[in-house]
Design a protein around this motif. Structure first.
Motif, PDB file in Angstrom:
ATOM      1  N   GLU A 124     -11.054  59.824  18.375  1.00  0.00           N
ATOM      2  CA  GLU A 124     -11.483  58.478  18.585  1.00  0.00           C
ATOM      3  C   GLU A 124     -10.316  57.569  17.599  1.00  0.00           C
ATOM      4  N   VAL A 125     -10.207  58.128  16.252  1.00  0.00           N
ATOM      5  CA  VAL A 125      -9.442  57.371  15.370  1.00  0.00           C
ATOM      6  C   VAL A 125      -7.822  57.386  15.847  1.00  0.00           C
ATOM      7  N   THR A 126      -7.440  58.672  16.064  1.00  0.00           N
ATOM      8  CA  THR A 126      -6.138  58.719  16.397  1.00  0.00           C
ATOM      9  C   THR A 126      -5.590  57.985  17.810  1.00  0.00           C
ATOM     10  N   HIS A 127      -6.781  58.000  18.842  1.00  0.00           N
ATOM     11  CA  HIS A 127      -6.511  57.145  20.090  1.00  0.00           C
ATOM     12  C   HIS A 127      -6.319  55.768  19.774  1.00  0.00           C
ATOM     13  N   ARG A 128      -7.248  55.163  18.710  1.00  0.00           N
ATOM     14  CA  ARG A 128      -6.827  53.955  18.215  1.00  0.00           C
ATOM     15  C   ARG A 128      -5.599  53.635  17.721  1.00  0.00           C
ATOM     16  N   PHE A 129      -5.138  54.353  17.206  1.00  0.00           N
ATOM     17  CA  PHE A 129      -3.690  54.330  16.368  1.00  0.00           C
ATOM     18  C   PHE A 129      -2.895  54.332  17.344  1.00  0.00           C
ATOM     19  N   ALA A 130      -2.982  55.307  18.372  1.00  0.00           N
ATOM     20  CA  ALA A 130      -2.001  55.575  19.401  1.00  0.00           C
ATOM     21  C   ALA A 130      -1.757  54.360  20.337  1.00  0.00           C
ATOM     22  N   GLU A 131      -2.842  53.746  20.472  1.00  0.00           N
ATOM     23  CA  GLU A 131      -2.795  52.241  21.261  1.00  0.00           C
ATOM     24  C   GLU A 131      -2.034  51.083  20.473  1.00  0.00           C
ATOM     25  N   LEU A 132      -2.096  51.231  19.149  1.00  0.00           N
ATOM     26  CA  LEU A 132      -1.714  50.281  18.200  1.00  0.00           C
ATOM     27  C   LEU A 132      -0.087  50.580  17.992  1.00  0.00           C
ATOM     28  N   HIS A 133       0.125  51.765  17.905  1.00  0.00           N
ATOM     29  CA  HIS A 133       1.583  52.390  17.833  1.00  0.00           C
ATOM     30  C   HIS A 133       2.110  53.299  18.781  1.00  0.00           C
ATOM     31  N   PRO A 134       2.074  52.627  20.058  1.00  0.00           N
ATOM     32  CA  PRO A 134       2.672  53.646  21.220  1.00  0.00           C
ATOM     33  C   PRO A 134       4.000  54.181  20.996  1.00  0.00           C
ATOM     34  N   ASP A 135       4.708  53.636  20.126  1.00  0.00           N
ATOM     35  CA  ASP A 135       6.076  54.117  19.802  1.00  0.00           C
ATOM     36  C   ASP A 135       6.316  55.413  18.722  1.00  0.00           C
ATOM     37  N   ILE A 136       5.171  55.713  18.495  1.00  0.00           N
ATOM     38  CA  ILE A 136       4.889  56.738  17.490  1.00  0.00           C
ATOM     39  C   ILE A 136       4.104  57.860  17.936  1.00  0.00           C
ATOM     40  N   SER A 137       4.589  59.136  17.944  1.00  0.00           N
ATOM     41  CA  SER A 137       3.879  60.332  18.495  1.00  0.00           C
ATOM     42  C   SER A 137       2.737  60.596  17.256  1.00  0.00           C
ATOM     43  N   ILE A 138       1.604  60.581  17.891  1.00  0.00           N
ATOM     44  CA  ILE A 138       0.435  61.196  16.987  1.00  0.00           C
ATOM     45  C   ILE A 138      -0.249  62.460  17.813  1.00  0.00           C
TER      46      ILE A 138
END
Length: 261
Positions: A124-138
């Motif tokens: 859940e946390v990483t999905h949240r960050f992925a939405e905020l930073h779509p240019d960074i691969s998590i």
């Protein structure tokens, strides 16, 4: 007056003078610490006000732009709303940090324990960050079911702070999060490929107001890792940082499955 009596009076006066000297020295030390504490408070308030003002200014200007747009600019409005959401997330994060510091310093960091799957929370946390930073691969990998008894909100906060740190200093490169579990521990490792950490800084960066770099344009209050460490320790766990300057860093959380110690 006899010589013996005079000697006793001189000795008593000498002892009294020495006691006064020690008391004065102790008071000066207390004053020095108070001055340092007041300076730290003032610096903290100044930094917090500055960091909160930036997203608020962006929020205000964006709202002004939104009001001036024609009614049929639906696609443009969606982009503006996304920017507003990002600024609100920044403000919420800063406020959470300020509240957490207050509670930790006052010894009132209460844990509300519940059973949940740490792996699912990490996703859940990483999905949240992925939405905020779509240019960074998590990248996320969960090895096994990591169910345990922890404070969900606080663990979310600690993990978020570490991932945010990896993104901030990762130079736009991929960030990986790995969750493993054994009989007694759940282990969360966050790796970035950014500026790294010099060996002498591996402990310092967990102090209040400390950062991996002293650049003034670095976002944040220098509190994220300090809060993460206190949260992990409150659960009876530990956190450590590894890495080399210029070669990325790895932050590892060890959390007892049973929760707070």
């Amino acid at each position: 007056m006899r010589d013996g009596e005079a000697a006793d009076i001189v000795l008593a006066l000498t002892q009294h003078v020495e006691a006064l000297k020690k008391e004065i020295a102790a008071r000066r030390e207390v004053e020095r610490k108070l001055v340092g504490a007041l300076k730290a408070r003032d610096d903290f308030v100044g930094i917090a006000a500055h960091k909160l003002r930036n997203p608020l200014n962006v929020f205000h200007l964006t709202l002004q732009l939104l009001y001036r747009m024609p009614n049929d600019s639906v696609s443009d409005i969606r982009g503006i709303l996304d920017k507003l959401r990002l600024q609100l997330n920044r403000i919420n994060s800063l406020v959470d940090h300020l509240l957490s510091v207050t509670r930790i310093r006052a010894g009132k960091l209460e844990l509300h324990l519940e059973t949940f799957d740490l792996g699912e929370l990490i996703k859940e946390v990483t999905h949240r960050f992925a939405e905020l930073h779509p240019d960074i691969s998590i990248l996320v990998r969960v090895d096994g079911r990591a169910a345990g008894i922890w404070d969900r909100f606080r663990i979310d906060q600690a993990v978020s702070n570490i991932i945010s740190n990896a993104i901030k200093y990762g130079g736009g490169r991929p960030v990986s999060v790995v969750v493993t579990v054994n009989e007694r521990l759940a282990i969360v490792s966050v790796r970035d490929h950014g500026i790294g950490i010099a060996p002498e800084d591996r402990e310092r960066i967990f102090d209040r107001f400390e950062r991996a770099t002293s650049q003034s344009n670095t976002e944040g209050l220098g509190l994220g890792l300090w809060i993460a460490k206190r949260v992990v320790e409150a659960h009876g766990g530990r956190i450590a940082a590894q890495g080399q300057a210029g070669r990325g860093a790895v932050f590892t959380m060890h959390l007892p499955i049973a929760g707070a110690g």
